[in-house]
Write a protein that holds these residues in place. Sequence first.
Motif, PDB file in Angstrom:
ATOM      1  N   VAL A  78       0.845  -1.189   0.000  1.00 61.20           N
ATOM      2  CA  VAL A  78       0.000   0.000   0.000  1.00 61.20           C
ATOM      3  C   VAL A  78       0.887   1.249   0.000  1.00 61.20           C
ATOM      4  CG1 VAL A  78      -1.620   1.367   1.373  1.00 61.20           C
ATOM      5  CG2 VAL A  78      -1.977  -1.098   1.098  1.00 61.20           C
ATOM      6  N   SER A  79       0.566   2.192  -0.870  1.00 60.40           N
ATOM      7  CA  SER A  79       1.320   3.443  -0.970  1.00 60.40           C
ATOM      8  C   SER A  79       0.441   4.605  -0.529  1.00 60.40           C
ATOM      9  CB  SER A  79       1.785   3.669  -2.406  1.00 60.40           C
ATOM     10  OG  SER A  79       0.694   4.075  -3.226  1.00 60.40           O
ATOM     11  N   PRO A  80       1.058   5.765  -0.243  1.00 65.91           N
ATOM     12  CA  PRO A  80       0.254   6.932   0.167  1.00 65.91           C
ATOM     13  C   PRO A  80      -0.758   7.369  -0.885  1.00 65.91           C
ATOM     14  CG  PRO A  80       2.572   7.249   0.703  1.00 65.91           C
ATOM     15  CD  PRO A  80       2.501   6.017  -0.149  1.00 65.91           C
ATOM     16  N   ASP A  81      -0.530   6.983  -2.140  1.00 62.98           N
ATOM     17  CA  ASP A  81      -1.449   7.383  -3.208  1.00 62.98           C
ATOM     18  C   ASP A  81      -2.672   6.477  -3.312  1.00 62.98           C
ATOM     19  OD1 ASP A  81       0.246   9.472  -3.926  1.00 62.98           O
ATOM     20  OD2 ASP A  81       1.400   8.193  -5.290  1.00 62.98           O
ATOM     21  N   ASP A  82      -2.662   5.348  -2.617  1.00 63.09           N
ATOM     22  CA  ASP A  82      -3.807   4.448  -2.686  1.00 63.09           C
ATOM     23  C   ASP A  82      -5.007   5.040  -1.934  1.00 63.09           C
ATOM     24  OD1 ASP A  82      -2.690   2.410  -4.247  1.00 63.09           O
ATOM     25  OD2 ASP A  82      -1.659   1.558  -2.517  1.00 63.09           O
ATOM     26  N   PRO A  83      -6.218   4.724  -2.412  1.00 62.68           N
ATOM     27  CA  PRO A  83      -7.419   5.389  -1.875  1.00 62.68           C
ATOM     28  C   PRO A  83      -7.928   4.798  -0.567  1.00 62.68           C
ATOM     29  CG  PRO A  83      -8.045   3.876  -3.610  1.00 62.68           C
ATOM     30  CD  PRO A  83      -6.534   3.843  -3.541  1.00 62.68           C
ATOM     31  N   TYR A  84      -7.108   4.915   0.481  1.00 62.66           N
ATOM     32  CA  TYR A  84      -7.517   4.420   1.790  1.00 62.66           C
ATOM     33  C   TYR A  84      -7.674   5.578   2.762  1.00 62.66           C
ATOM     34  CZ  TYR A  84      -6.203  -0.310   0.326  1.00 62.66           C
ATOM     35  OH  TYR A  84      -6.117  -1.507  -0.322  1.00 62.66           O
ATOM     36  N   SER A  85      -8.700   5.527   3.550  1.00 65.89           N
ATOM     37  CA  SER A  85      -8.817   6.470   4.657  1.00 65.89           C
ATOM     38  C   SER A  85      -7.984   5.948   5.823  1.00 65.89           C
ATOM     39  CB  SER A  85     -10.277   6.609   5.086  1.00 65.89           C
ATOM     40  OG  SER A  85     -10.737   5.388   5.667  1.00 65.89           O
ATOM     41  N   ASP A  86      -7.735   6.827   6.793  1.00 66.02           N
ATOM     42  CA  ASP A  86      -7.010   6.386   7.983  1.00 66.02           C
ATOM     43  C   ASP A  86      -7.774   5.268   8.695  1.00 66.02           C
ATOM     44  OD1 ASP A  86      -5.047   8.248   7.489  1.00 66.02           O
ATOM     45  OD2 ASP A  86      -5.827   9.729   8.909  1.00 66.02           O
ATOM     46  N   GLN A  87      -9.101   5.380   8.673  1.00 63.46           N
ATOM     47  CA  GLN A  87      -9.920   4.351   9.320  1.00 63.46           C
ATOM     48  C   GLN A  87      -9.795   3.012   8.606  1.00 63.46           C
ATOM     49  OE1 GLN A  87     -10.909   7.385   8.452  1.00 63.46           O
ATOM     50  NE2 GLN A  87     -11.633   8.408  10.330  1.00 63.46           N
ATOM     51  N   ASP A  88      -9.757   3.066   7.258  1.00 59.78           N
ATOM     52  CA  ASP A  88      -9.585   1.839   6.485  1.00 59.78           C
ATOM     53  C   ASP A  88      -8.253   1.179   6.807  1.00 59.78           C
ATOM     54  OD1 ASP A  88     -11.992   1.957   5.178  1.00 59.78           O
ATOM     55  OD2 ASP A  88     -11.202   2.927   3.387  1.00 59.78           O
ATOM     56  N   LEU A  89      -7.190   1.975   6.851  1.00 63.07           N
ATOM     57  CA  LEU A  89      -5.865   1.420   7.121  1.00 63.07           C
ATOM     58  C   LEU A  89      -5.791   0.819   8.518  1.00 63.07           C
ATOM     59  CD1 LEU A  89      -3.559   4.115   5.474  1.00 63.07           C
ATOM     60  CD2 LEU A  89      -3.914   1.760   4.710  1.00 63.07           C
ATOM     61  N   GLU A  90      -6.389   1.502   9.479  1.00 62.92           N
ATOM     62  CA  GLU A  90      -6.386   0.967  10.843  1.00 62.92           C
ATOM     63  C   GLU A  90      -7.175  -0.340  10.908  1.00 62.92           C
ATOM     64  OE1 GLU A  90      -5.628   0.340  14.785  1.00 62.92           O
ATOM     65  OE2 GLU A  90      -4.638   1.638  13.304  1.00 62.92           O
ATOM     66  N   ARG A  91      -8.315  -0.382  10.211  1.00 69.84           N
ATOM     67  CA  ARG A  91      -9.109  -1.606  10.190  1.00 69.84           C
ATOM     68  C   ARG A  91      -8.322  -2.740   9.538  1.00 69.84           C
ATOM     69  NH1 ARG A  91     -14.668  -2.671   6.776  1.00 69.84           N
ATOM     70  NH2 ARG A  91     -15.171  -4.704   7.682  1.00 69.84           N
ATOM     71  N   LEU A  92      -7.651  -2.433   8.437  1.00 67.06           N
ATOM     72  CA  LEU A  92      -6.844  -3.443   7.762  1.00 67.06           C
ATOM     73  C   LEU A  92      -5.764  -3.989   8.682  1.00 67.06           C
ATOM     74  CD1 LEU A  92      -6.302  -2.079   4.133  1.00 67.06           C
ATOM     75  CD2 LEU A  92      -7.325  -4.270   4.780  1.00 67.06           C
ATOM     76  N   ARG A  93      -5.046  -3.084   9.345  1.00 63.94           N
ATOM     77  CA  ARG A  93      -3.967  -3.526  10.236  1.00 63.94           C
ATOM     78  C   ARG A  93      -4.509  -4.421  11.339  1.00 63.94           C
ATOM     79  NH1 ARG A  93      -2.589   2.152   9.875  1.00 63.94           N
ATOM     80  NH2 ARG A  93      -0.907   2.448   8.355  1.00 63.94           N
TER      81      ARG A  93
END
Length: 230
Positions: A178-193
Amino acid sequence: MVLLGLAACRDAPTDPMVGLVAAEAGGALAMGVVLPDPSAWAAPGRDAEADRAVEAWQRSWDLPLTEARQVRASAYPSLVRGAAAVVTPEVLTQETAALGEGVRRAVALDVTLLPSYVAAGLVEASAQHAEAVAAAARGDIEALLAALIRGGDALREVGPEAVARDLVAQAEAALGRVSPDDPYSDQDLERLRRLIQGGRQAVDDGDWVLAIRRAYYAKGLMTENGRGPS
């Protein structure tokens, strides 16, 4: 635990449960049988190359499937050669019977109810068991061992543990891309982790169903955002 029982396909009430675990997350085949295990045939310290092959085979089950298959394919020749030097006829007979029992139980299932990858694994395992029987009849020990290993691995790949390890490894690798340009919100990234860390913890705890679910949902979230595991 989600279990789609296929009781109608069992030959006898005493047969172990055969069915799909975590069916809502793609499924994995649970048969309750002991599969051929090349690490059990080793004589540690006797053959360094064979020892390395056993270690590579064992480590491969924590890798994504494509990479894992490459590692195992490279290890097979040394596994076979090392085992051929120490394995007894009694063990060969037992392991051939074990693979045959796994295939017997598996092919009794209605493959139309199974995920395509599970059905493909059953076809491969059945073919390898037939080769093992033929190799035993002609006295070709190395061909017999190769078929036992490949057949056992074909069934192991579609079992809950291997599926769980593969899905979690895929999700971890995808998250790492995942790169900073990918369309993830902070909430999405936290959920993924949290999902992926939870999946890895479930693997470490031996909870294959929970690991499958968490990794499957993480993969779904990444696919929705254009970054599905490849």
